[in-house]
Design a protein around this motif. Structure first.
Motif, PDB file in Angstrom:
ATOM      1  N   TYR A  11     139.997  -6.984  13.052  1.00  0.00           N
ATOM      2  CA  TYR A  11     139.830  -8.410  13.337  1.00  0.00           C
ATOM      3  C   TYR A  11     138.762  -9.020  12.432  1.00  0.00           C
ATOM      4  O   TYR A  11     138.947 -10.114  11.878  1.00  0.00           O
ATOM      5  CB  TYR A  11     139.442  -8.628  14.801  1.00  0.00           C
ATOM      6  N   GLU A  12     137.639  -8.323  12.291  1.00  0.00           N
ATOM      7  CA  GLU A  12     136.552  -8.856  11.485  1.00  0.00           C
ATOM      8  C   GLU A  12     136.951  -9.026  10.020  1.00  0.00           C
ATOM      9  O   GLU A  12     136.466  -9.931   9.336  1.00  0.00           O
ATOM     10  CB  GLU A  12     135.325  -7.947  11.595  1.00  0.00           C
ATOM     11  N   ARG A  13     137.856  -8.167   9.543  1.00  0.00           N
ATOM     12  CA  ARG A  13     138.261  -8.250   8.139  1.00  0.00           C
ATOM     13  C   ARG A  13     139.443  -9.178   7.906  1.00  0.00           C
ATOM     14  O   ARG A  13     139.543  -9.810   6.860  1.00  0.00           O
ATOM     15  CB  ARG A  13     138.600  -6.848   7.610  1.00  0.00           C
ATOM     16  N   GLU A  14     140.337  -9.258   8.874  1.00  0.00           N
ATOM     17  CA  GLU A  14     141.561 -10.015   8.648  1.00  0.00           C
ATOM     18  C   GLU A  14     141.697 -11.229   9.554  1.00  0.00           C
ATOM     19  O   GLU A  14     142.571 -12.066   9.332  1.00  0.00           O
ATOM     20  CB  GLU A  14     142.780  -9.096   8.815  1.00  0.00           C
ATOM     21  N   GLY A  15     140.828 -11.328  10.581  1.00  0.00           N
ATOM     22  CA  GLY A  15     140.794 -12.531  11.399  1.00  0.00           C
ATOM     23  C   GLY A  15     141.979 -12.750  12.315  1.00  0.00           C
ATOM     24  O   GLY A  15     142.254 -13.881  12.707  1.00  0.00           O
ATOM     25  N   ARG A  16     142.694 -11.689  12.710  1.00  0.00           N
ATOM     26  CA  ARG A  16     143.848 -11.861  13.590  1.00  0.00           C
ATOM     27  C   ARG A  16     143.383 -11.804  15.048  1.00  0.00           C
ATOM     28  O   ARG A  16     142.913 -10.765  15.523  1.00  0.00           O
ATOM     29  CB  ARG A  16     144.891 -10.780  13.327  1.00  0.00           C
ATOM     30  N   PRO A  17     143.511 -12.909  15.793  1.00  0.00           N
ATOM     31  CA  PRO A  17     143.018 -12.929  17.182  1.00  0.00           C
ATOM     32  C   PRO A  17     143.642 -11.865  18.061  1.00  0.00           C
ATOM     33  O   PRO A  17     143.005 -11.369  18.994  1.00  0.00           O
ATOM     34  CB  PRO A  17     143.389 -14.340  17.655  1.00  0.00           C
ATOM     35  N   GLU A  18     144.901 -11.495  17.781  1.00  0.00           N
ATOM     36  CA  GLU A  18     145.548 -10.488  18.631  1.00  0.00           C
ATOM     37  C   GLU A  18     144.844  -9.136  18.543  1.00  0.00           C
ATOM     38  O   GLU A  18     144.866  -8.349  19.502  1.00  0.00           O
ATOM     39  CB  GLU A  18     147.023 -10.342  18.274  1.00  0.00           C
ATOM     40  N   ASP A  19     144.221  -8.845  17.394  1.00  0.00           N
ATOM     41  CA  ASP A  19     143.457  -7.602  17.279  1.00  0.00           C
ATOM     42  C   ASP A  19     142.232  -7.624  18.185  1.00  0.00           C
ATOM     43  O   ASP A  19     141.869  -6.612  18.793  1.00  0.00           O
ATOM     44  CB  ASP A  19     143.023  -7.370  15.828  1.00  0.00           C
ATOM     45  N   LEU A  20     141.588  -8.779  18.262  1.00  0.00           N
ATOM     46  CA  LEU A  20     140.410  -8.896  19.119  1.00  0.00           C
ATOM     47  C   LEU A  20     140.813  -8.783  20.589  1.00  0.00           C
ATOM     48  O   LEU A  20     140.129  -8.130  21.390  1.00  0.00           O
ATOM     49  CB  LEU A  20     139.703 -10.227  18.852  1.00  0.00           C
ATOM     50  N   ASP A  21     141.922  -9.397  20.968  1.00  0.00           N
ATOM     51  CA  ASP A  21     142.413  -9.262  22.344  1.00  0.00           C
ATOM     52  C   ASP A  21     142.716  -7.803  22.667  1.00  0.00           C
ATOM     53  O   ASP A  21     142.384  -7.312  23.753  1.00  0.00           O
ATOM     54  CB  ASP A  21     143.686 -10.092  22.531  1.00  0.00           C
ATOM     55  N   ALA A  22     143.361  -7.125  21.715  1.00  0.00           N
ATOM     56  CA  ALA A  22     143.698  -5.718  21.948  1.00  0.00           C
ATOM     57  C   ALA A  22     142.442  -4.861  22.037  1.00  0.00           C
ATOM     58  O   ALA A  22     142.366  -3.941  22.863  1.00  0.00           O
ATOM     59  CB  ALA A  22     144.610  -5.214  20.828  1.00  0.00           C
ATOM     60  N   ALA A  23     141.429  -5.167  21.204  1.00  0.00           N
ATOM     61  CA  ALA A  23     140.177  -4.410  21.249  1.00  0.00           C
ATOM     62  C   ALA A  23     139.510  -4.555  22.609  1.00  0.00           C
ATOM     63  O   ALA A  23     139.036  -3.576  23.200  1.00  0.00           O
ATOM     64  CB  ALA A  23     139.237  -4.872  20.139  1.00  0.00           C
ATOM     65  N   VAL A  24     139.457  -5.781  23.123  1.00  0.00           N
ATOM     66  CA  VAL A  24     138.864  -6.003  24.449  1.00  0.00           C
ATOM     67  C   VAL A  24     139.636  -5.228  25.511  1.00  0.00           C
ATOM     68  O   VAL A  24     139.045  -4.577  26.383  1.00  0.00           O
ATOM     69  CB  VAL A  24     138.845  -7.511  24.784  1.00  0.00           C
ATOM     70  N   ALA A  25     140.962  -5.256  25.436  1.00  0.00           N
ATOM     71  CA  ALA A  25     141.781  -4.582  26.447  1.00  0.00           C
ATOM     72  C   ALA A  25     141.560  -3.072  26.444  1.00  0.00           C
ATOM     73  O   ALA A  25     141.365  -2.453  27.507  1.00  0.00           O
ATOM     74  CB  ALA A  25     143.262  -4.909  26.216  1.00  0.00           C
ATOM     75  N   VAL A  26     141.582  -2.457  25.261  1.00  0.00           N
ATOM     76  CA  VAL A  26     141.439  -0.997  25.235  1.00  0.00           C
ATOM     77  C   VAL A  26     140.013  -0.578  25.570  1.00  0.00           C
ATOM     78  O   VAL A  26     139.802   0.485  26.186  1.00  0.00           O
ATOM     79  CB  VAL A  26     141.878  -0.412  23.877  1.00  0.00           C
ATOM     80  N   LEU A  27     139.023  -1.370  25.210  1.00  0.00           N
ATOM     81  CA  LEU A  27     137.649  -1.007  25.547  1.00  0.00           C
ATOM     82  C   LEU A  27     137.376  -1.193  27.035  1.00  0.00           C
ATOM     83  O   LEU A  27     136.583  -0.457  27.625  1.00  0.00           O
ATOM     84  CB  LEU A  27     136.671  -1.839  24.706  1.00  0.00           C
ATOM     85  N   ARG A  28     138.026  -2.175  27.656  1.00  0.00           N
ATOM     86  CA  ARG A  28     137.924  -2.289  29.118  1.00  0.00           C
ATOM     87  C   ARG A  28     138.516  -1.048  29.781  1.00  0.00           C
ATOM     88  O   ARG A  28     137.965  -0.516  30.741  1.00  0.00           O
ATOM     89  CB  ARG A  28     138.669  -3.537  29.595  1.00  0.00           C
ATOM     90  N   GLU A  29     139.657  -0.621  29.268  1.00  0.00           N
ATOM     91  CA  GLU A  29     140.287   0.585  29.814  1.00  0.00           C
ATOM     92  C   GLU A  29     139.421   1.806  29.567  1.00  0.00           C
ATOM     93  O   GLU A  29     139.314   2.700  30.426  1.00  0.00           O
ATOM     94  CB  GLU A  29     141.671   0.767  29.182  1.00  0.00           C
ATOM     95  N   ALA A  30     138.771   1.849  28.401  1.00  0.00           N
ATOM     96  CA  ALA A  30     137.884   2.966  28.097  1.00  0.00           C
ATOM     97  C   ALA A  30     136.704   3.005  29.052  1.00  0.00           C
ATOM     98  O   ALA A  30     136.268   4.081  29.491  1.00  0.00           O
ATOM     99  CB  ALA A  30     137.385   2.862  26.654  1.00  0.00           C
ATOM    100  N   GLU A  31     136.177   1.834  29.403  1.00  0.00           N
ATOM    101  CA  GLU A  31     135.048   1.778  30.340  1.00  0.00           C
ATOM    102  C   GLU A  31     135.439   2.388  31.686  1.00  0.00           C
ATOM    103  O   GLU A  31     134.682   3.165  32.280  1.00  0.00           O
ATOM    104  CB  GLU A  31     134.591   0.332  30.540  1.00  0.00           C
TER     105      GLU A  31
END
Length: 945
Positions: free
Chosen positions: A166-186
């Protein structure tokens, strides 16, 4: 093959490592038996070079021990693991004497994913990044969920790489996916996981980034929770970094909500973090900048000069300790330059500006032109140069505004500053272009996925932007462009709900393929005013010739006397598109067919009315109007109303004096705004045939709080009033008016009446019960929800089955959060019926809503041009016509006006399209009876076609 003691020890140690990774059993790797077995295994391996499997198993054991023990206690284990890894060399997968066991497979998956993530962090190539994404996806997919700790580790790696992409390519869906998997990881990690603090810190960072991108309050609130957990659950290792994350989240939430406790806690977190990272520490630069930023916020809240100096001291320390790594160094230079610029603007110290400029030029030289931070550096450099009146300010701001990888907010701020600088230098054409680029960022900033309240907060930053853009276009003698700019920057949330013009591309392509294709291209996110040369970065000198001509036009406008302010008309040519008329404006001009639509533009640069008529676009300069006076008049008008509503306090003359003041403001509105517009339209007196023309008013900025429909010299009784000469209505925007006109009336009307005479926590309204009963009795088959039966859910459910609504009760307007304005239903304390909730309803086919409540058509102060009030919310939901009020109304008189309006509508068989006429006649009737008390009759308005 015979099983040897070496094999037994190897399998036993591998089982201990797997047990730890899958169950977090600390004893599996920390008890003395594990170390004894490791020492014995080494004795059974006479030649480590010939037995890499044994070496790597021992490395795994020590690596796990080092993670669990932490940096200090596990230092020796970490060194042993690293040495063993180097000795054995790299490998893709381990040989396994017993075949492809689950342990070997999982170890290979995780090691491959971890190595790929490390490689993608070190190398910016897209290939490495995509390989890391695939490796992490394989690790997550290949790890059984029953092995929760190991599954959590795989998810954590996936969250890291998704956020990196997300930080390199700016695709919002990557940021949404990152939040989702990190919530699951928690959740999967649970207490005791050795990487739990890393999971929490990663989730906190992803939530903060998403908050910065979208502005949703829930994200920053969750970021605070997660950051606190990371601080509380982590050990001493990297505590400074976790405190820094907490401070950032708290500061962001304070900037959003204003809670002083968040700011106090944020300062304390950053101060402690800095103490844990002295000069030379790897995080020293980052943590000093965190402290500086929170001190800046506290200084802005009035803390004193000490915080200003402490902020610069922290940034000086960061800049001095920044190594040659690009990111930290540029960030330190940019922040220090920003602080020095602010001090220069406050104290006028030339040496601060000199140093700021030098720092920024150093930062710019260190960056590639397409680097995302390059836009921030150019923006700040442009501000420094503009503050000093130096050449190059416009070029720097323009470079930031058009930067291809900058965030929408950075582009908006830079374009706004570019436009102001250009207009100040009397280059209105360039200024209009700059403001157009700023307005083009608004749809991205208030995109459809944002909750309405969060979008409102984001749009508050653009307050007055559209008005300034239109003023610049008018100064450049481009009224059609002014109309397009004004419409594109107002009612952004209305446009979001009503649909984008590009949604109707099939019809547009059939009528005009080239225009449709151009709109489709603009809909992809490209600036509506960017051409290929601008995107490529043509130097600001390209504006030199245009700037000279435009400056002369501004000179002419500035030197003109009021008598020279003649209206100018831009006419449409039948069968062809006017070359200077943007297609957006061409579509808007058709809305003048039923009567003039008047947009009153109030800007710091100039004030004008743009009038859409059947003949074309009419420009009416308003030289007697200024933004400063509109603000002052608005404050005075609202103050007089507040004094009337608060009571006279024993002063018998207070009420009449306040009414006289209101009458004076109505006269001023006539002299400065409505009178010149009606004169320009040839509406110079009451209609001789008794059939007044329709006129729609669209005020901008603070003018939205004033009753344009009631402008006039009423006490003279000479007909110099809007009400005597016209049938006035309002619209939030031309697009909203067009959308309401496209809706079809219900073939068989059905009526809902809601009466709440006693809402909990609000003063009683004795007249509401009688009004509700009277209206319900006048409308055939009307359903009445009264008193305790008028709950939010009951009202919302009933709205779906009725095409008319009459609400009599309390309404509240929230000046700072307009979407929180609400109708006070019986259970409003627990289940409020807010603008946000109303606007989400789908009431297609709804005809008319009559809001006999207080302030139902008053906008919020933060987003005056958005139409975010109860009347606007009902229009968004589907009602074609809305009758509302601009301020609190007297209870008994409210009933009388309602009866007269319904009589004018033709009750018991009312027709919604008579609403504007019915409201006008009812208001005029009360005005004629209470001529000296405008507060009683000037509040009622009609919104719609």
């Amino acid at each position: 093959m015979a099983v040897t003691r070496r094999d037994d020890l190897l399998h036993a140690l591998a089982a201990r490592v797997l047990l730890f990774r899958t169950t977090m059993d600390r004893a599996a790797i920390l008890d003395s038996e594990a170390l004894r077995m490791a020492r014995e295994l080494m004795r059974h391996v006479p030649d480590p070079a010939a037995d890499p499997e044994a070496v790597l198993t021992l490395a795994d054991l020590h690596r796990c021990r080092s993670v669990l023990l932490g940096a200090e206690a596990g230092r020796q284990d970490a060194a042993i693991a690293a040495a063993l890894d180097r000795y054995a060399g790299r490998r893709e997968a381990r040989p396994d004497p017993d075949g492809d066991t689950e342990a070997a497979r999982l170890a290979a998956l995780h090691e491959r994913a971890r190595a790929a993530v490390v490689a993608s962090e070190r190398h910016r190539g897209r290939r490495q990044l995509e390989e890391a994404v695939r490796a992490c996806e394989a690790a997550v997919a290949g790890t059984p969920r029953r092995l929760r700790p190991l599954y959590a580790s795989a998810l954590a790696l996936q969250g890291v790489v998704l956020r990196l992409r997300y930080e390199r390519e700016g695709r919002p869906e990557d940021l949404d996916a990152a939040v989702a998997v990190l919530r699951e990881a928690e959740v999967a990690a649970g207490p005791g996981h050795p990487e739990r603090s890393l999971v929490l810190s990663g989730l906190c960072a992803a939530l903060r980034e998403r908050y910065e991108h979208r502005g949703a309050l829930d994200d920053v609130t969750e970021a605070v929770r997660v950051a606190r957990a990371a601080v509380d659950e982590g050990g001493s290792e990297d505590r400074g970094g976790r405190l820094h994350n907490l401070g950032l989240a708290l500061r962001m939430r304070h900037e959003r909500t204003g809670d002083p406790k968040d700011l106090t806690e944020a300062v304390a977190a950053h101060e402690e973090a800095v103490l844990l990272a002295p000069p030379g520490h790897r995080d020293h630069v980052l943590l000093q900048q965190g402290l500086a930023n929170v001190l800046r916020v506290r200084r802005e809240r009035g803390s004193g000069e000490a915080d200003s100096q402490a902020r610069i001291d922290a940034l000086e320390a960061a800049a001095a300790d920044a190594d040659t790594t690009l990111g930290p160094r540029v960030g330190a230079l940019l922040n220090l330059a920003s602080a020095l610029t602010e001090r220069f603007q406050l104290a006028g110290r030339a040496e601060d500006a000199d140093r700021a400029e030098s720092l920024l030029r150093t930062a710019a030289a260190a960056l590639a032109a397409r680097h995302p931070r390059y836009a921030g550096v150019q923006h700040q450099l442009g501000l420094v140069l503009a503050a000093r009146g130096r050449p190059g300010a416009s070029a720097a701001l323009r470079a930031a505004a058009l930067h291809p990888t900058a965030t929408p907010l950075t582009r908006l701020r830079a374009a706004h500053a570019w436009g102001f600088e250009a207009m100040t230098a009397r280059r209105p054409e360039e200024a209009a272009t700059a403001y157009g680029h700023a307005l083009a960022q608004l749809p991205a900033l208030a995109s459809r996925h944002l909750p309405l309240a969060d979008a409102e907060r984001v749009l508050a930053e653009s307050r007055g932007l559209a008005a300034d853009a239109a003023a610049c276009a008018l100064a450049a003698d481009a009224p059609a462009r002014a109309l397009s700019l004004l419409e594109s920057g107002r009612g952004v949330l209305l446009a979001r709900a009503l649909g984008d013009p590009a949604d109707d591309l099939p019809r547009q392509r059939a009528e005009d393929p080239r225009t449709a294709d151009r709109r489709a291209w603009r809909g992809t996110g490209q600036s509506a005013y960017a051409d290929a040369d601008e995107v490529a970065g043509v130097e600001a000198g390209a504006y030199a010739d245009a700037g000279v001509a435009a400056a002369a036009a501004v000179d002419r406008a500035a030197s003109a006397t009021p008598g020279d302010a003649t209206p100018a008309v831009v006419r449409r040519r039948a069968g062809s598109e006017e070359p200077l008329l943007p297609s957006e404006a061409d579509g808007l001009l058709s809305e003048g067919a039923d009567g003039p639509v008047v947009l009153v533009n109030v800007s710091r640069f100039r004030c004008d009315a743009l009038v859409i008529t059947p003949e074309g676009l009419l420009t009416v300069p308003l030289p007697r109007l200024t933004l400063r006076e509109v603000v002052d008049r608005t404050v005075a008008f609202l103050g007089a109303l507040e004094r009337l509503q608060a009571g006279d306090g024993g002063d018998l003359m207070a009420g009449p004096a306040a009414e006289d003041e209101l009458d004076g403001h109505l006269g001023w509105l006539w002299d400065g705004v409505t009178g010149p517009v009606l004169d320009a339209l040839g509406i110079t007196g009451p209609p001789a045939d008794g059939r007044p023309p329709r006129v729609w008013w669209i005020p901008t900025g603070p003018l939205a709080f004033l009753p344009l429909h009631a402008g006039g010299h009423h006490r003279e009784a000479t007909g110099r009033t809007v009400l005597d000469r016209t049938v006035p209505s309002y619209a939030p925007t031309v697009r909203a008016l067009a959308a309401a006109r496209r809706r079809t009336a219900a073939s068989v009307p059905s009526f809902l009446v809601v009466a709440v005479p006693e809402a909990p926590g609000a003063p009683p309204l004795p007249g509401a019960a009688g009004e509700g009963a009277a209206v319900a009795g006048a409308l055939p088959g009307a359903r009445l929800l009264a008193g305790e039966a008028a709950t939010r859910d009951a009202v919302v459910s009933a709205l779906a089955d009725h095409t008319w609504l009459h609400f009599c009760g309390h309404g509240t307007s929230e000046p700072l959060t307009a979407v929180g304005s609400r109708l006070l239903v019986h259970d409003h304390l627990d289940h409020p019926l807010t603008v946000a909730g109303i606007s989400r309803l789908d009431l297609s086919g709804a005809d008319l809503a009559y809001l006999s409540a207080c302030g139902t058509a008053r906008s919020g102060f933060t987003v005056m041009d958005e139409g975010l009030h109860l009347a606007g919310g009902l229009q968004l939901a589907g009602f074609r016509h809305v009758v509302g009020t601009l301020w609190e109304i007297e209870d008994t008189l409210s009933v009388r006006i309602a009866e007269q309006v319904y009589a004018g509508l033709g009750a018991p068989r009312p027709v919604a399209d008579r609403a504007a006429y019915a409201v006008r006649e009812a208001v005029r009737g009360v005005r004629d009876r209470y001529l000296r008390t405008p507060s009683l009759w000037a509040a009622h308005i009609h919104v719609g076609p």
